[in-house]
Motif scaffolding. Structure first.
Motif, mmCIF file in Angstrom:
data_model
loop_
_atom_site.group_PDB
_atom_site.id
_atom_site.type_symbol
_atom_site.label_atom_id
_atom_site.label_comp_id
_atom_site.label_asym_id
_atom_site.label_seq_id
_atom_site.Cartn_x
_atom_site.Cartn_y
_atom_site.Cartn_z
ATOM 1 N N LEU A 131 -9.623 -3.983 -1.211
ATOM 2 C CA LEU A 131 -10.714 -3.092 -0.805
ATOM 3 C C LEU A 131 -11.314 -2.385 -2.019
ATOM 4 N N ALA A 132 -10.454 -1.923 -2.929
ATOM 5 C CA ALA A 132 -10.946 -1.245 -4.139
ATOM 6 C C ALA A 132 -11.756 -2.204 -5.001
ATOM 7 N N ALA A 133 -11.252 -3.435 -5.181
ATOM 8 C CA ALA A 133 -11.969 -4.424 -6.000
ATOM 9 C C ALA A 133 -13.284 -4.817 -5.340
ATOM 10 N N LEU A 134 -13.285 -4.926 -4.009
ATOM 11 C CA LEU A 134 -14.505 -5.288 -3.287
ATOM 12 C C LEU A 134 -15.563 -4.199 -3.432
ATOM 13 N N PHE A 135 -15.134 -2.952 -3.379
ATOM 14 C CA PHE A 135 -16.069 -1.843 -3.569
ATOM 15 C C PHE A 135 -16.724 -1.926 -4.949
ATOM 16 N N CYS A 136 -15.921 -2.209 -5.968
ATOM 17 C CA CYS A 136 -16.477 -2.329 -7.327
ATOM 18 C C CYS A 136 -17.444 -3.509 -7.424
ATOM 19 N N LYS A 137 -17.110 -4.619 -6.766
ATOM 20 C CA LYS A 137 -17.987 -5.793 -6.793
ATOM 21 C C LYS A 137 -19.333 -5.484 -6.136
ATOM 22 N N MET A 138 -19.286 -4.816 -4.991
ATOM 23 C CA MET A 138 -20.533 -4.455 -4.306
ATOM 24 C C MET A 138 -21.342 -3.471 -5.139
ATOM 25 N N ASN A 139 -20.658 -2.522 -5.747
ATOM 26 C CA ASN A 139 -21.347 -1.546 -6.583
ATOM 27 C C ASN A 139 -22.042 -2.232 -7.760
ATOM 28 N N GLU A 140 -21.400 -3.254 -8.315
ATOM 29 C CA GLU A 140 -21.995 -4.014 -9.413
ATOM 30 C C GLU A 140 -23.254 -4.752 -8.936
ATOM 31 N N LEU A 141 -23.175 -5.380 -7.750
ATOM 32 C CA LEU A 141 -24.330 -6.112 -7.221
ATOM 33 C C LEU A 141 -25.505 -5.190 -6.933
ATOM 34 N N LEU A 142 -25.206 -3.984 -6.470
ATOM 35 C CA LEU A 142 -26.265 -3.066 -6.065
ATOM 36 C C LEU A 142 -26.729 -2.158 -7.202
ATOM 37 N N SER A 143 -26.152 -2.350 -8.395
ATOM 38 C CA SER A 143 -26.557 -1.514 -9.517
ATOM 39 C C SER A 143 -27.952 -1.892 -9.970
ATOM 40 N N GLU A 144 -28.537 -1.047 -10.774
ATOM 41 C CA GLU A 144 -29.908 -1.258 -11.247
ATOM 42 C C GLU A 144 -29.958 -1.989 -12.581
ATOM 43 N N VAL A 145 -28.853 -2.627 -12.988
ATOM 44 C CA VAL A 145 -28.823 -3.310 -14.282
ATOM 45 C C VAL A 145 -29.798 -4.486 -14.258
ATOM 46 N N PRO A 146 -30.760 -4.584 -15.184
ATOM 47 C CA PRO A 146 -31.719 -5.693 -15.179
ATOM 48 C C PRO A 146 -31.025 -7.042 -15.316
ATOM 49 N N ASN A 147 -31.483 -8.008 -14.531
ATOM 50 C CA ASN A 147 -31.001 -9.386 -14.588
ATOM 51 C C ASN A 147 -29.519 -9.522 -14.283
ATOM 52 N N ALA A 148 -28.964 -8.530 -13.599
ATOM 53 C CA ALA A 148 -27.541 -8.618 -13.269
ATOM 54 C C ALA A 148 -27.278 -9.736 -12.272
ATOM 55 N N ALA A 149 -28.336 -10.189 -11.571
ATOM 56 C CA ALA A 149 -28.158 -11.208 -10.533
ATOM 57 C C ALA A 149 -28.232 -12.625 -11.068
ATOM 58 N N ASN A 150 -28.387 -12.812 -12.371
ATOM 59 C CA ASN A 150 -28.593 -14.153 -12.909
ATOM 60 C C ASN A 150 -27.431 -15.092 -12.633
ATOM 61 N N GLU A 151 -26.213 -14.565 -12.582
ATOM 62 C CA GLU A 151 -25.051 -15.423 -12.412
ATOM 63 C C GLU A 151 -24.600 -15.496 -10.960
ATOM 64 N N ILE A 152 -25.352 -14.956 -10.048
ATOM 65 C CA ILE A 152 -24.988 -14.968 -8.640
ATOM 66 C C ILE A 152 -25.475 -16.265 -8.006
ATOM 67 N N GLU A 153 -24.707 -16.803 -7.075
ATOM 68 C CA GLU A 153 -25.134 -18.007 -6.369
ATOM 69 C C GLU A 153 -26.352 -17.693 -5.508
ATOM 70 N N SER A 154 -27.149 -18.728 -5.253
ATOM 71 C CA SER A 154 -28.424 -18.508 -4.563
ATOM 72 C C SER A 154 -28.227 -17.936 -3.166
ATOM 73 N N LEU A 155 -27.220 -18.391 -2.433
ATOM 74 C CA LEU A 155 -26.995 -17.863 -1.081
ATOM 75 C C LEU A 155 -26.601 -16.393 -1.122
ATOM 76 N N ASP A 156 -25.809 -16.019 -2.134
ATOM 77 C CA ASP A 156 -25.439 -14.613 -2.278
ATOM 78 C C ASP A 156 -26.665 -13.769 -2.634
ATOM 79 N N LEU A 157 -27.554 -14.321 -3.460
ATOM 80 C CA LEU A 157 -28.787 -13.617 -3.809
ATOM 81 C C LEU A 157 -29.662 -13.395 -2.583
ATOM 82 N N PHE A 158 -29.750 -14.416 -1.721
ATOM 83 C CA PHE A 158 -30.538 -14.270 -0.507
ATOM 84 C C PHE A 158 -29.910 -13.223 0.418
ATOM 85 N N GLY A 159 -28.572 -13.239 0.512
ATOM 86 C CA GLY A 159 -27.890 -12.202 1.290
ATOM 87 C C GLY A 159 -28.143 -10.820 0.717
#
Length: 314
Positions: A131-159
């Motif tokens: 749960l703690a690791a998942l929270f950090c992962k979600m926080n990373e995805l939702l952060s405002e870091v530019p181009n942070a989504a470049n390494e995310i799979e396309s389905l995850d990006l659509f989600g």
């Protein structure tokens, strides 16, 4: 609890801990665990239900972000496929199945051995770690870091795009959806992503960009009718081109007529007929606004003026 009589003491302790740390992070806790605890507090008639500052249930964003790719968003699946548990050296060997935990506990209360409860404690420890690791992962995805989504799979990006839409972050949702389409989505998901991208562009006031996407969708056998409707609206209200608006309304009517003729489902047939009637009304309104010199207006006038053939009776 070593016995049911200890519930009051346990709830008293929990109440104090929640008062000290009034933010909960759970996995399905909003729907199950916390309502159950609220009922138990109420039934004591002496311990007030603790007031929470926030309750973050990670199950719901997990579904939005990863259900398209994984199907199942059980915590153990998220650990394996999202958190990369093997790389972290995490494992759940000899883990207790969640379904067996209540039975182990009730056996203990009836005088059974306490040893199986050690496995339950380990199971809960691993859940908290995940749960703690998942929270950090979600926080990373939702952060405002530019181009942070470049390494995310396309389905995850659509989600992520759909989740950001629900949060009201339209600009970031539009960017994530566009990137997902650029990377490449499965054939069954791509039409839905294109449709959502067009609707987001329209809401942002980018009507020409939305129209360009609708034009790509217009030939689609399933989404083409909706695309034609949006294009007719665009050419009528934004481009002020009544001739093209009429053309797309007619295309929608023709598509619906074919689908109605091919359908064997009476409910779908009735739905197609209702939509066709709606487009016919739209077409009649558009044709009134069509310039008199346009081919569509001339053809309609010729059809009205042409003498009708006299039926021959045999």
């Amino acid at each position: 609890m070593r016995d049911f009589a200890e519930e009051h003491s346990l709830l008293q302790e929990l109440s104090q801990r929640v008062a000290d740390r009034p933010v909960l992070v759970t996995f399905n806790g909003k729907s199950f665990d916390w309502p159950l605890l609220e009922n138990r507090f109420t039934m004591t008639r002496s311990i007030a239900v603790p007031k929470l500052s926030a309750h973050l249930d990670l199950l719901h964003p997990a579904r939005a972000l990863w259900k398209l790719r994984l199907g199942s968003v059980r915590l153990v699946e998220l650990e394996r496929h999202v958190l990369d548990a093997p790389r972290l050296g995490w494992h759940r060997e000899n883990d207790v199945s969640s379904a067996l935990i209540p039975q182990f506990y009730f056996d203990y209360l009836r005088g059974g051995p306490a040893e199986p409860l050690a496995g339950v404690v380990r199971h809960n420890q691993m859940d908290l770690r995940g749960l703690a690791a998942l929270f950090c992962k979600m926080n990373e995805l939702l952060s405002e870091v530019p181009n942070a989504a470049n390494e995310i799979e396309s389905l995850d990006l659509f989600g992520l795009s759909r989740f950001l839409q629900r949060r009201g972050e339209d600009d970031r949702a539009h960017s994530a959806c566009a990137k997902a389409l650029a990377i490449g989505l499965p054939a069954e998901i791509r039409p839905k992503a294109r449709r959502e991208l067009a609707m987001m562009a329209k809401r942002r006031g980018q009507h020409a960009d939305a129209a360009a996407i609708w034009l790509e969708i217009a030939a689609d056998p399933h989404d083409g009718v909706h695309a034609c409707e949006q294009l007719a609206i665009y050419y009528e209200r934004q481009a002020r081109d009544m001739v093209k608006a009429v053309q797309f309304a007619k295309l929608a009517i023709a598509t619906l007529g074919r689908r109605r003729a091919d359908s064997r489902d009476p409910f779908l047939t009735a739905r197609f007929a209702r939509l066709e009637h709606k487009f016919l009304r739209q077409l009649a309104r558009l044709e009134k606004r069509t310039p008199p010199s346009s081919p569509e207006r001339s053809q309609r006038a010729q059809a009205v003026a042409a003498p009708k053939a006299t039926p021959v009776l045999w």
